[in-house]
Design a protein around this motif. Structure first.
Motif, PDB file in Angstrom:
ATOM      1  N   VAL A  10       0.833  -1.205   0.000  1.00  0.00           N
ATOM      2  CA  VAL A  10       0.000   0.000   0.000  1.00  0.00           C
ATOM      3  C   VAL A  10       0.865   1.250   0.000  1.00  0.00           C
ATOM      4  CG1 VAL A  10      -1.627   1.338   1.413  1.00  0.00           C
ATOM      5  CG2 VAL A  10      -2.012  -1.101   1.053  1.00  0.00           C
ATOM      6  N   LEU A  11       1.924   1.261   0.784  1.00  0.00           N
ATOM      7  CA  LEU A  11       2.822   2.419   0.809  1.00  0.00           C
ATOM      8  C   LEU A  11       3.527   2.607  -0.537  1.00  0.00           C
ATOM      9  CD1 LEU A  11       4.373   2.136   4.384  1.00  0.00           C
ATOM     10  CD2 LEU A  11       2.719   3.811   3.553  1.00  0.00           C
ATOM     11  N   CYS A  12       3.951   1.513  -1.143  1.00  0.00           N
ATOM     12  CA  CYS A  12       4.596   1.611  -2.468  1.00  0.00           C
ATOM     13  C   CYS A  12       3.617   2.141  -3.511  1.00  0.00           C
ATOM     14  CB  CYS A  12       5.136   0.256  -2.896  1.00  0.00           C
ATOM     15  SG  CYS A  12       6.593  -0.252  -1.974  1.00  0.00           S
ATOM     16  N   ALA A  13       2.388   1.667  -3.469  1.00  0.00           N
ATOM     17  CA  ALA A  13       1.378   2.152  -4.418  1.00  0.00           C
ATOM     18  C   ALA A  13       1.108   3.637  -4.189  1.00  0.00           C
ATOM     19  CB  ALA A  13       0.090   1.339  -4.269  1.00  0.00           C
ATOM     20  N   GLY A  14       1.088   4.065  -2.932  1.00  0.00           N
ATOM     21  CA  GLY A  14       0.888   5.475  -2.623  1.00  0.00           C
ATOM     22  C   GLY A  14       2.015   6.347  -3.150  1.00  0.00           C
ATOM     23  N   VAL A  15       3.240   5.877  -3.003  1.00  0.00           N
ATOM     24  CA  VAL A  15       4.399   6.630  -3.496  1.00  0.00           C
ATOM     25  C   VAL A  15       4.366   6.713  -5.021  1.00  0.00           C
ATOM     26  CG1 VAL A  15       6.916   6.560  -3.719  1.00  0.00           C
ATOM     27  CG2 VAL A  15       5.858   6.186  -1.496  1.00  0.00           C
ATOM     28  N   VAL A  16       4.040   5.610  -5.670  1.00  0.00           N
ATOM     29  CA  VAL A  16       3.962   5.615  -7.135  1.00  0.00           C
ATOM     30  C   VAL A  16       2.861   6.566  -7.603  1.00  0.00           C
ATOM     31  CG1 VAL A  16       3.370   4.198  -9.145  1.00  0.00           C
ATOM     32  CG2 VAL A  16       4.972   3.336  -7.441  1.00  0.00           C
ATOM     33  N   ALA A  17       1.717   6.543  -6.938  1.00  0.00           N
ATOM     34  CA  ALA A  17       0.621   7.442  -7.307  1.00  0.00           C
ATOM     35  C   ALA A  17       1.026   8.898  -7.120  1.00  0.00           C
ATOM     36  CB  ALA A  17      -0.620   7.119  -6.470  1.00  0.00           C
ATOM     37  N   LEU A  18       1.750   9.193  -6.054  1.00  0.00           N
ATOM     38  CA  LEU A  18       2.212  10.555  -5.811  1.00  0.00           C
ATOM     39  C   LEU A  18       3.204  11.006  -6.879  1.00  0.00           C
ATOM     40  CD1 LEU A  18       1.921  12.837  -3.707  1.00  0.00           C
ATOM     41  CD2 LEU A  18       3.933  11.914  -2.574  1.00  0.00           C
ATOM     42  N   LEU A  19       4.120  10.125  -7.258  1.00  0.00           N
ATOM     43  CA  LEU A  19       5.084  10.471  -8.304  1.00  0.00           C
ATOM     44  C   LEU A  19       4.400  10.695  -9.650  1.00  0.00           C
ATOM     45  CD1 LEU A  19       8.017   8.044  -7.434  1.00  0.00           C
ATOM     46  CD2 LEU A  19       7.954  10.520  -7.140  1.00  0.00           C
ATOM     47  N   VAL A  20       3.395   9.880  -9.973  1.00  0.00           N
ATOM     48  CA  VAL A  20       2.650  10.061 -11.220  1.00  0.00           C
ATOM     49  C   VAL A  20       1.905  11.397 -11.194  1.00  0.00           C
ATOM     50  CG1 VAL A  20       0.694   9.172 -12.562  1.00  0.00           C
ATOM     51  CG2 VAL A  20       2.457   7.615 -11.744  1.00  0.00           C
ATOM     52  N   TRP A  21       1.312  11.728 -10.064  1.00  0.00           N
ATOM     53  CA  TRP A  21       0.593  12.998  -9.938  1.00  0.00           C
ATOM     54  C   TRP A  21       1.540  14.186 -10.115  1.00  0.00           C
ATOM     55  CZ3 TRP A  21       0.594  16.950  -6.172  1.00  0.00           C
ATOM     56  CH2 TRP A  21      -0.424  17.883  -6.321  1.00  0.00           C
ATOM     57  N   PHE A  22       2.748  14.095  -9.508  1.00  0.00           N
ATOM     58  CA  PHE A  22       3.741  15.166  -9.669  1.00  0.00           C
ATOM     59  C   PHE A  22       4.124  15.330 -11.141  1.00  0.00           C
ATOM     60  CE2 PHE A  22       5.551  14.710  -5.121  1.00  0.00           C
ATOM     61  CZ  PHE A  22       4.629  15.621  -4.649  1.00  0.00           C
ATOM     62  N   GLU A  23       4.325  14.227 -11.839  1.00  0.00           N
ATOM     63  CA  GLU A  23       4.724  14.285 -13.246  1.00  0.00           C
ATOM     64  C   GLU A  23       3.624  14.898 -14.108  1.00  0.00           C
ATOM     65  OE1 GLU A  23       7.177  13.995 -16.475  1.00  0.00           O
ATOM     66  OE2 GLU A  23       7.689  13.656 -14.384  1.00  0.00           O
ATOM     67  N   ILE A  24       2.390  14.491 -13.881  1.00  0.00           N
ATOM     68  CA  ILE A  24       1.263  15.044 -14.648  1.00  0.00           C
ATOM     69  C   ILE A  24       1.130  16.540 -14.377  1.00  0.00           C
ATOM     70  CG2 ILE A  24      -1.257  15.024 -14.843  1.00  0.00           C
ATOM     71  CD1 ILE A  24      -1.104  11.989 -14.369  1.00  0.00           C
ATOM     72  N   ASN A  25       1.242  16.928 -13.128  1.00  0.00           N
ATOM     73  CA  ASN A  25       1.131  18.335 -12.766  1.00  0.00           C
ATOM     74  C   ASN A  25       2.266  19.150 -13.384  1.00  0.00           C
ATOM     75  OD1 ASN A  25      -0.127  20.447 -11.499  1.00  0.00           O
ATOM     76  ND2 ASN A  25       1.009  20.201  -9.597  1.00  0.00           N
ATOM     77  N   SER A  26       3.457  18.596 -13.392  1.00  0.00           N
ATOM     78  CA  SER A  26       4.606  19.291 -13.975  1.00  0.00           C
ATOM     79  C   SER A  26       4.422  19.496 -15.476  1.00  0.00           C
ATOM     80  CB  SER A  26       5.881  18.487 -13.711  1.00  0.00           C
ATOM     81  OG  SER A  26       6.963  19.038 -14.399  1.00  0.00           O
ATOM     82  N   ARG A  27       3.975  18.455 -16.163  1.00  0.00           N
ATOM     83  CA  ARG A  27       3.757  18.578 -17.616  1.00  0.00           C
ATOM     84  C   ARG A  27       2.628  19.551 -17.923  1.00  0.00           C
ATOM     85  NH1 ARG A  27       5.084  13.011 -20.686  1.00  0.00           N
ATOM     86  NH2 ARG A  27       6.912  12.460 -19.459  1.00  0.00           N
ATOM     87  N   ARG A  28       1.607  19.566 -17.077  1.00  0.00           N
ATOM     88  CA  ARG A  28       0.501  20.505 -17.273  1.00  0.00           C
ATOM     89  C   ARG A  28       0.986  21.937 -17.116  1.00  0.00           C
ATOM     90  NH1 ARG A  28      -3.944  18.809 -13.545  1.00  0.00           N
ATOM     91  NH2 ARG A  28      -4.036  17.075 -14.988  1.00  0.00           N
ATOM     92  N   ASN A  29       1.837  22.180 -16.136  1.00  0.00           N
ATOM     93  CA  ASN A  29       2.373  23.529 -15.930  1.00  0.00           C
ATOM     94  C   ASN A  29       3.267  23.949 -17.089  1.00  0.00           C
ATOM     95  OD1 ASN A  29       1.056  23.918 -13.528  1.00  0.00           O
ATOM     96  ND2 ASN A  29       2.768  23.233 -12.269  1.00  0.00           N
ATOM     97  N   GLU A  30       4.080  23.034 -17.603  1.00  0.00           N
ATOM     98  CA  GLU A  30       4.941  23.355 -18.743  1.00  0.00           C
ATOM     99  C   GLU A  30       4.111  23.685 -19.979  1.00  0.00           C
ATOM    100  OE1 GLU A  30       8.262  23.734 -19.080  1.00  0.00           O
ATOM    101  OE2 GLU A  30       8.357  23.581 -16.904  1.00  0.00           O
ATOM    102  N   ALA A  31       3.051  22.921 -20.193  1.00  0.00           N
ATOM    103  CA  ALA A  31       2.189  23.173 -21.355  1.00  0.00           C
ATOM    104  C   ALA A  31       1.472  24.505 -21.205  1.00  0.00           C
ATOM    105  CB  ALA A  31       1.179  22.050 -21.504  1.00  0.00           C
ATOM    106  N   ARG A  32       1.141  24.873 -19.993  1.00  0.00           N
ATOM    107  CA  ARG A  32       0.458  26.142 -19.757  1.00  0.00           C
ATOM    108  C   ARG A  32       1.412  27.313 -20.002  1.00  0.00           C
ATOM    109  NH1 ARG A  32      -1.818  25.804 -14.186  1.00  0.00           N
ATOM    110  NH2 ARG A  32      -2.973  24.094 -15.099  1.00  0.00           N
ATOM    111  N   LYS A  33       2.675  27.168 -19.671  1.00  0.00           N
ATOM    112  CA  LYS A  33       3.651  28.249 -19.851  1.00  0.00           C
ATOM    113  C   LYS A  33       4.057  28.401 -21.312  1.00  0.00           C
ATOM    114  CE  LYS A  33       5.863  27.729 -15.360  1.00  0.00           C
ATOM    115  NZ  LYS A  33       7.097  27.316 -14.706  1.00  0.00           N
ATOM    116  N   LYS A  34       4.160  27.313 -22.041  1.00  0.00           N
ATOM    117  CA  LYS A  34       4.707  27.334 -23.386  1.00  0.00           C
ATOM    118  C   LYS A  34       3.924  28.215 -24.363  1.00  0.00           C
ATOM    119  CE  LYS A  34       7.072  24.132 -26.396  1.00  0.00           C
ATOM    120  NZ  LYS A  34       7.364  22.743 -26.660  1.00  0.00           N
TER     121      LYS A  34
END
Length: 64
Positions: A10-34
């Motif tokens: 459960v902890l590993c799944a939580g960490v993976v979900a958090l990392l995926v969320w960070f990546e999606i949020n980062s790409r969304r911010n880059e697309a918004r700035k571009k």
């Protein structure tokens, strides 16, 4: 399964979900700035050229 194994999974799944969320949020911010930066550059480039041309002609008039 033992409770410790379930907890680790459960902890590993939580960490993976958090990392995926960070990546999606980062790409969304880059697309918004571009697009904003490209629009600003295309708008400012002609204005910069016009201002530069006017300032050069003003310098030439003062020199004459």
């Amino acid at each position: 399964m033992e409770p410790a194994t379930i907890l680790v999974l459960v902890l590993c799944a939580g960490v993976v979900a958090l990392l995926v969320w960070f990546e999606i949020n980062s790409r969304r911010n880059e697309a918004r700035k571009k697009p904003t930066s490209t629009v600003a550059q295309s708008v400012l480039t002609p204005l910069h050229k016009e201002t530069q041309g006017k300032s050069e002609s003003g310098v030439k008039k003062n020199a004459a």
